[in-house]
Write an enzyme that holds these catalytic residues in place. Sequence first.
Site, PDB file in Angstrom:
ATOM      1  N   ALA A 163       0.824  -1.213   0.000  1.00 39.00           N
ATOM      2  CA  ALA A 163       0.000   0.000   0.000  1.00 39.00           C
ATOM      3  C   ALA A 163       0.855   1.258   0.000  1.00 39.00           C
ATOM      4  O   ALA A 163       0.486   2.270  -0.606  1.00 39.00           O
ATOM      5  CB  ALA A 163      -0.930   0.001   1.213  1.00 39.00           C
ATOM      6  N   GLU A 164       1.989   1.205   0.683  1.00 40.78           N
ATOM      7  CA  GLU A 164       2.821   2.403   0.815  1.00 40.78           C
ATOM      8  C   GLU A 164       3.653   2.707  -0.430  1.00 40.78           C
ATOM      9  O   GLU A 164       3.714   3.850  -0.872  1.00 40.78           O
ATOM     10  CB  GLU A 164       3.768   2.249   2.018  1.00 40.78           C
ATOM     11  N   SER A 165       4.309   1.679  -0.984  1.00 50.81           N
ATOM     12  CA  SER A 165       5.277   1.947  -2.063  1.00 50.81           C
ATOM     13  C   SER A 165       5.142   1.050  -3.276  1.00 50.81           C
ATOM     14  O   SER A 165       5.850   1.251  -4.267  1.00 50.81           O
ATOM     15  CB  SER A 165       6.700   1.803  -1.511  1.00 50.81           C
TER      16      SER A 165
END
Length: 211
Positions: free
Chosen positions: A111-113
């Site tokens: 989700a982040e990167s």
Amino acid sequence: MRLTDIPSVSSVLSRMESLTQLSKDPKSLVSFPELLEREFSKQTQIPSASLPEEKVNLVGNIQLPFPAGLDKPNANERIGSRQPDKLLESIESIAEAQGLDPNLVKAMVKAESGFKPKAVSPKGAMGLMQLMPETADSLGVKDPFDPEENVAGGVKFLKGLLKEFKDPEKAIAAYNAGPGAVKRYNGIPPYEETKQYVSKVKRFYQDFSSK
């Protein structure tokens, strides 16, 4: 022999005459930076029809592009299936060493990167778990672009949030919106991007867990 008969002198004089003619019409003069900018613009203009369709994932007011359909994985192409085994193994090892569910950490990284170790957000968040510079410093992360260091720092931060809120959804929301926002609203803040983020992490977690 006249000076103008010498080729090099003749060339210089010809160039000076051309510049003199250009100077009579200031509008025709283009500075070197302007020329570079024009050439760069030409090189970077890509027909919109050739660009792949994208969806925007809102993560803490940071827009990260994800390929269309990524939020609907199927049995033939699971989330993370294309990631290097070594990277996934490192994430699992770090998570287990800290007593966290490896699938939750992998979902957070996705989700982040999108599993991009060199990812940098417009606001300056860095690496796999998108650590802000001050957060990285407080967690002892010297190189945010080192996959193992970044994940170790992110896992440490996430573990602290889980211990503080004792609720995975609240901890995930706090990772995105900050602990203060979760405390203020006594739950997931009513921010659309945070709600989408929590939903995305949960969906990724279910996908990793079903492998």
